[in-house]
Design a protein around this motif. Structure first.
Motif, PDB file in Angstrom:
ATOM      1  N   ALA A  86      -0.102  -9.935  -3.451  1.00  0.00           N
ATOM      2  CA  ALA A  86      -0.387  -8.627  -4.041  1.00  0.00           C
ATOM      3  C   ALA A  86      -1.390  -7.853  -3.188  1.00  0.00           C
ATOM      4  O   ALA A  86      -1.268  -6.633  -3.020  1.00  0.00           O
ATOM      5  N   VAL A  87      -2.364  -8.562  -2.637  1.00  0.00           N
ATOM      6  CA  VAL A  87      -3.332  -7.911  -1.744  1.00  0.00           C
ATOM      7  C   VAL A  87      -2.621  -7.402  -0.491  1.00  0.00           C
ATOM      8  O   VAL A  87      -2.874  -6.291  -0.014  1.00  0.00           O
ATOM      9  N   ASN A  88      -1.691  -8.206   0.051  1.00  0.00           N
ATOM     10  CA  ASN A  88      -0.917  -7.767   1.218  1.00  0.00           C
ATOM     11  C   ASN A  88      -0.074  -6.535   0.896  1.00  0.00           C
ATOM     12  O   ASN A  88       0.054  -5.619   1.729  1.00  0.00           O
ATOM     13  N   ILE A  89       0.518  -6.515  -0.296  1.00  0.00           N
ATOM     14  CA  ILE A  89       1.329  -5.362  -0.697  1.00  0.00           C
ATOM     15  C   ILE A  89       0.467  -4.107  -0.758  1.00  0.00           C
ATOM     16  O   ILE A  89       0.870  -3.036  -0.276  1.00  0.00           O
ATOM     17  N   LEU A  90      -0.724  -4.224  -1.325  1.00  0.00           N
ATOM     18  CA  LEU A  90      -1.643  -3.082  -1.394  1.00  0.00           C
ATOM     19  C   LEU A  90      -2.052  -2.628   0.008  1.00  0.00           C
ATOM     20  O   LEU A  90      -2.091  -1.427   0.298  1.00  0.00           O
ATOM     21  N   THR A 143       7.460 -11.693  -5.655  1.00  0.00           N
ATOM     22  CA  THR A 143       6.242 -12.375  -5.226  1.00  0.00           C
ATOM     23  C   THR A 143       6.318 -13.882  -5.451  1.00  0.00           C
ATOM     24  O   THR A 143       5.652 -14.653  -4.753  1.00  0.00           O
ATOM     25  N   TYR A 144       7.142 -14.307  -6.406  1.00  0.00           N
ATOM     26  CA  TYR A 144       7.346 -15.756  -6.571  1.00  0.00           C
ATOM     27  C   TYR A 144       8.022 -16.331  -5.331  1.00  0.00           C
ATOM     28  O   TYR A 144       7.571 -17.336  -4.766  1.00  0.00           O
ATOM     29  N   TYR A 145       9.104 -15.693  -4.893  1.00  0.00           N
ATOM     30  CA  TYR A 145       9.855 -16.237  -3.769  1.00  0.00           C
ATOM     31  C   TYR A 145       9.083 -16.206  -2.461  1.00  0.00           C
ATOM     32  O   TYR A 145       9.174 -17.158  -1.665  1.00  0.00           O
ATOM     33  N   VAL A 146       8.349 -15.133  -2.205  1.00  0.00           N
ATOM     34  CA  VAL A 146       7.692 -15.021  -0.898  1.00  0.00           C
ATOM     35  C   VAL A 146       6.291 -15.605  -0.860  1.00  0.00           C
ATOM     36  O   VAL A 146       5.745 -15.809   0.222  1.00  0.00           O
ATOM     37  N   ALA A 147       5.682 -15.880  -2.037  1.00  0.00           N
ATOM     38  CA  ALA A 147       4.307 -16.372  -2.030  1.00  0.00           C
ATOM     39  C   ALA A 147       4.016 -17.411  -3.105  1.00  0.00           C
ATOM     40  O   ALA A 147       3.314 -18.382  -2.849  1.00  0.00           O
ATOM     41  N   GLY A 148       4.546 -17.207  -4.313  1.00  0.00           N
ATOM     42  CA  GLY A 148       4.333 -18.196  -5.362  1.00  0.00           C
ATOM     43  C   GLY A 148       4.836 -19.567  -4.950  1.00  0.00           C
ATOM     44  O   GLY A 148       4.229 -20.601  -5.270  1.00  0.00           O
ATOM     45  N   LEU A 149       5.938 -19.583  -4.215  1.00  0.00           N
ATOM     46  CA  LEU A 149       6.495 -20.846  -3.725  1.00  0.00           C
ATOM     47  C   LEU A 149       5.561 -21.543  -2.741  1.00  0.00           C
ATOM     48  O   LEU A 149       5.570 -22.770  -2.640  1.00  0.00           O
ATOM     49  N   VAL A 150       4.770 -20.760  -2.015  1.00  0.00           N
ATOM     50  CA  VAL A 150       3.768 -21.368  -1.136  1.00  0.00           C
ATOM     51  C   VAL A 150       2.770 -22.140  -1.993  1.00  0.00           C
ATOM     52  O   VAL A 150       2.395 -23.275  -1.677  1.00  0.00           O
ATOM     53  N   LEU A 153      -8.393 -17.248  -0.131  1.00  0.00           N
ATOM     54  CA  LEU A 153      -8.743 -16.622  -1.409  1.00  0.00           C
ATOM     55  C   LEU A 153      -9.972 -15.738  -1.258  1.00  0.00           C
ATOM     56  O   LEU A 153     -10.015 -14.617  -1.792  1.00  0.00           O
ATOM     57  N   ALA A 154     -10.975 -16.206  -0.532  1.00  0.00           N
ATOM     58  CA  ALA A 154     -12.173 -15.397  -0.299  1.00  0.00           C
ATOM     59  C   ALA A 154     -11.829 -14.132   0.476  1.00  0.00           C
ATOM     60  O   ALA A 154     -12.330 -13.038   0.161  1.00  0.00           O
ATOM     61  N   LEU A 155     -10.968 -14.262   1.474  1.00  0.00           N
ATOM     62  CA  LEU A 155     -10.551 -13.089   2.255  1.00  0.00           C
ATOM     63  C   LEU A 155      -9.770 -12.110   1.385  1.00  0.00           C
ATOM     64  O   LEU A 155      -9.925 -10.893   1.518  1.00  0.00           O
ATOM     65  N   ALA A 156      -8.945 -12.628   0.477  1.00  0.00           N
ATOM     66  CA  ALA A 156      -8.173 -11.760  -0.424  1.00  0.00           C
ATOM     67  C   ALA A 156      -9.094 -10.991  -1.359  1.00  0.00           C
ATOM     68  O   ALA A 156      -8.939  -9.778  -1.550  1.00  0.00           O
ATOM     69  N   HIS A 157     -10.057 -11.689  -1.962  1.00  0.00           N
ATOM     70  CA  HIS A 157     -11.009 -11.023  -2.859  1.00  0.00           C
ATOM     71  C   HIS A 157     -11.771  -9.921  -2.125  1.00  0.00           C
ATOM     72  O   HIS A 157     -11.934  -8.807  -2.649  1.00  0.00           O
ATOM     73  N   LYS A 158     -12.235 -10.226  -0.924  1.00  0.00           N
ATOM     74  CA  LYS A 158     -13.044  -9.254  -0.187  1.00  0.00           C
ATOM     75  C   LYS A 158     -12.201  -8.098   0.342  1.00  0.00           C
ATOM     76  O   LYS A 158     -12.668  -6.956   0.400  1.00  0.00           O
ATOM     77  N   THR A 159     -10.945  -8.386   0.720  1.00  0.00           N
ATOM     78  CA  THR A 159     -10.050  -7.308   1.152  1.00  0.00           C
ATOM     79  C   THR A 159      -9.748  -6.371  -0.008  1.00  0.00           C
ATOM     80  O   THR A 159      -9.722  -5.152   0.150  1.00  0.00           O
ATOM     81  N   LEU A 160      -9.525  -6.945  -1.189  1.00  0.00           N
ATOM     82  CA  LEU A 160      -9.273  -6.133  -2.382  1.00  0.00           C
ATOM     83  C   LEU A 160     -10.469  -5.236  -2.677  1.00  0.00           C
ATOM     84  O   LEU A 160     -10.310  -4.043  -2.962  1.00  0.00           O
ATOM     85  N   LYS A 161     -11.666  -5.801  -2.580  1.00  0.00           N
ATOM     86  CA  LYS A 161     -12.884  -5.017  -2.835  1.00  0.00           C
ATOM     87  C   LYS A 161     -13.019  -3.903  -1.799  1.00  0.00           C
ATOM     88  O   LYS A 161     -13.381  -2.760  -2.145  1.00  0.00           O
ATOM     89  N   ALA A 162     -12.705  -4.190  -0.546  1.00  0.00           N
ATOM     90  CA  ALA A 162     -12.796  -3.173   0.505  1.00  0.00           C
ATOM     91  C   ALA A 162     -11.844  -2.022   0.215  1.00  0.00           C
ATOM     92  O   ALA A 162     -12.213  -0.845   0.354  1.00  0.00           O
ATOM     93  N   MET A 163     -10.618  -2.338  -0.220  1.00  0.00           N
ATOM     94  CA  MET A 163      -9.652  -1.277  -0.536  1.00  0.00           C
ATOM     95  C   MET A 163     -10.074  -0.480  -1.763  1.00  0.00           C
ATOM     96  O   MET A 163      -9.894   0.735  -1.824  1.00  0.00           O
ATOM     97  N   GLN A 164     -10.648  -1.156  -2.750  1.00  0.00           N
ATOM     98  CA  GLN A 164     -11.136  -0.443  -3.929  1.00  0.00           C
ATOM     99  C   GLN A 164     -12.294   0.482  -3.573  1.00  0.00           C
ATOM    100  O   GLN A 164     -12.518   1.497  -4.237  1.00  0.00           O
ATOM    101  N   VAL A 220      10.535   1.128   1.979  1.00  0.00           N
ATOM    102  CA  VAL A 220      10.517   0.111   0.927  1.00  0.00           C
ATOM    103  C   VAL A 220       9.227   0.212   0.129  1.00  0.00           C
ATOM    104  O   VAL A 220       8.144   0.391   0.686  1.00  0.00           O
ATOM    105  N   SER A 221       9.353   0.109  -1.192  1.00  0.00           N
ATOM    106  CA  SER A 221       8.175   0.086  -2.055  1.00  0.00           C
ATOM    107  C   SER A 221       8.253  -1.127  -2.975  1.00  0.00           C
ATOM    108  O   SER A 221       9.278  -1.371  -3.615  1.00  0.00           O
ATOM    109  N   PHE A 222       7.162  -1.880  -3.004  1.00  0.00           N
ATOM    110  CA  PHE A 222       7.082  -3.035  -3.894  1.00  0.00           C
ATOM    111  C   PHE A 222       6.339  -2.694  -5.183  1.00  0.00           C
ATOM    112  O   PHE A 222       5.955  -3.594  -5.933  1.00  0.00           O
TER     113      PHE A 222
END
Length: 273
Positions: free
Chosen positions: A182-186, A145-152, A241-252, A198-200
Motif C-alpha cells: 500500500a505504501v508503494n502504491i501511494l 495486494t494479496y497476490y503481489v504482497a500478501g503472499l510474500v 516495516l520501519a521504512l514503510a512507516h517512515k515513508t508513509l509519514k514522509a508522504m503525509q 493504471v490506478s490501484f
C-alpha cells in the motif's frame, strides 16, 4: 549443474542489484533461512519483472505468467521455462531469465514452500495483467495486494516455521505484505497513472482513504511482529516495516519519499535496537 558456491555468489549479487531494500535485511538471516529467503525474493522478482515489463502486451504477460505458474507446481522444468521465455529473452532482465537457477540455489527443504507461493503469485499477477489492473472496489484492492504482497507475508511465515520454529498469524502476515504494498502504491500513484494508465485506487477513494488502508495494514504488520522471537528474523522483518512507516509519514508530510540519509539512519537504528 552450476557450482553452488558460484551460484550463491551470483544470486547475492543479482539480489543486491535488484533491491537494496531487501538485500540488507536478508543479510541479517543465517544459514538455510538466508538462502531460502534470498531464493524466494529472486524467484518472485523474476515473475514481477514479467508483470511490470513495459513492452510486453498484457496478453503475453498473462500467457507467460500462467505457464510459469504451472511449471512451478511440480519439479521445475528449466528447459521448458527457457523455451517459454525464448521469444522475449532479449527483452527480459537476468533475474527473470534465471528463475531455474534461483530455485536450484534454494535449499531442498524449503523449495516447495517457495515454488508454491511463487506459483500462486504468478497466477494472480497473470489474472490482473489480463484485467489491465483495473481496481474498482476495496475487494479488488485486497485481491491485488494479496497476490503481489500478501503472499510474500504468508510465504515468509511458512519459512519462519520451517527454519526457525516461529509460529505467526496468517491474516497478520497478509497485512504485513499488504501494508508494504500500500505504501508503494501511494508512492507510485501518479507515475502509475501517467506512465501506465493504471490506478490501484478504488472508485470514489481519495488519497486519504488510501493512506487509511496503508495504516490499517501496517497496524496488522506491527501485531505480526509480536509473534517473532528470534533476533535475526525480527531484524529482517523490522527493517522493511520501519521504512514503510517512515515513508508513509514522509508522504503525509507532503514529501515524495524519505531521503537517503533517513534511510541510512533507519538501517542503523534497526540494527542497533
Amino acid at each position: 549443474m552450476k557450482d553452488q558456491k558460484k551460484l550463491y555468489k551470483e544470486a547475492m549479487q543479482v539480489l543486491k542489484e535488484t533491491s537494496r531494500t531487501f538485500y540488507i535485511p536478508i543479510t541479517f538471516l543465517k544459514n538455510d533461512l538466508k538462502l531460502s529467503v534470498a531464493a524466494a525474493y529472486l524467484a518472485m522478482r523474476a515473475i514481477d519483472e514479467i508483470e511490470d515489463h513495459e513492452e510486453l502486451s498484457n496478453d503475453v504477460k498473462y500467457d507467460l505468467l500462467n505457464a510459469t505458474s504451472e511449471l512451478l507446481k511440480d519439479t521445475f522444468n528449466a528447459e521448458a521455462y527457457e523455451a517459454l521465455l525464448a521469444p522475449y529473452a532479449d527483452q527480459l532482465p537476468e533475474v527473470a531469465l534465471r528463475l531455474a537457477d534461483w530455485l536450484t540455489f534454494c535449499p531442498e527443504g524449503s523449495r516447495k514452500i517457495v515454488q508454491s507461493s511463487t506459483s500462486e503469485m504468478a497466477y494472480g499477477m497473470g489474472k490482473w495483467a489480463k484485467a489491465n489492473w483495473q481496481v474498482h472496489t476495496r475487494e479488488d484492492l485486497d485481491d491485488y495486494t494479496y497476490y503481489v504482497a500478501g503472499l510474500v507475508g504468508t510465504m515468509l511465515s511458512e519459512l519462519w516455521a520451517w527454519g526457525a520454529d516461529i509460529q505467526t498469524d496468517r491474516d497478520l502476515a497478509i497485512g504485513y505484505g499488504r501494508g508494504l504494498q500500500a505504501v508503494n502504491i501511494l508512492r507510485n500513484q501518479h507515475e502509475d497513472m501517467d506512465e501506465r494508465g493504471v490506478s490501484f485506487v478504488p472508485d470514489g477513494w481519495t488519497r486519504e482513504d488510501l493512506f487509511a488502508y496503508a495504516e490499517e495494514n501496517l497496524a496488522k504488520a506491527d501485531l505480526y511482529m509480536k509473534d517473532i522471537n528470534k533476533r535475526t528474523v525480527l531484524l529482517f522483518c523490522r527493517l522493511p516495516l520501519a521504512l514503510a512507516h517512515k515513508t508513509l509519514k514522509a508522504m503525509q508530510d507532503g514529501r515524495e519519499k524519505m531521503s537517503r540519509a533517513e534511510v541510512e539512519q533507519t538501517v542503523e537504528e534497526v540494527q542497533a535496537d
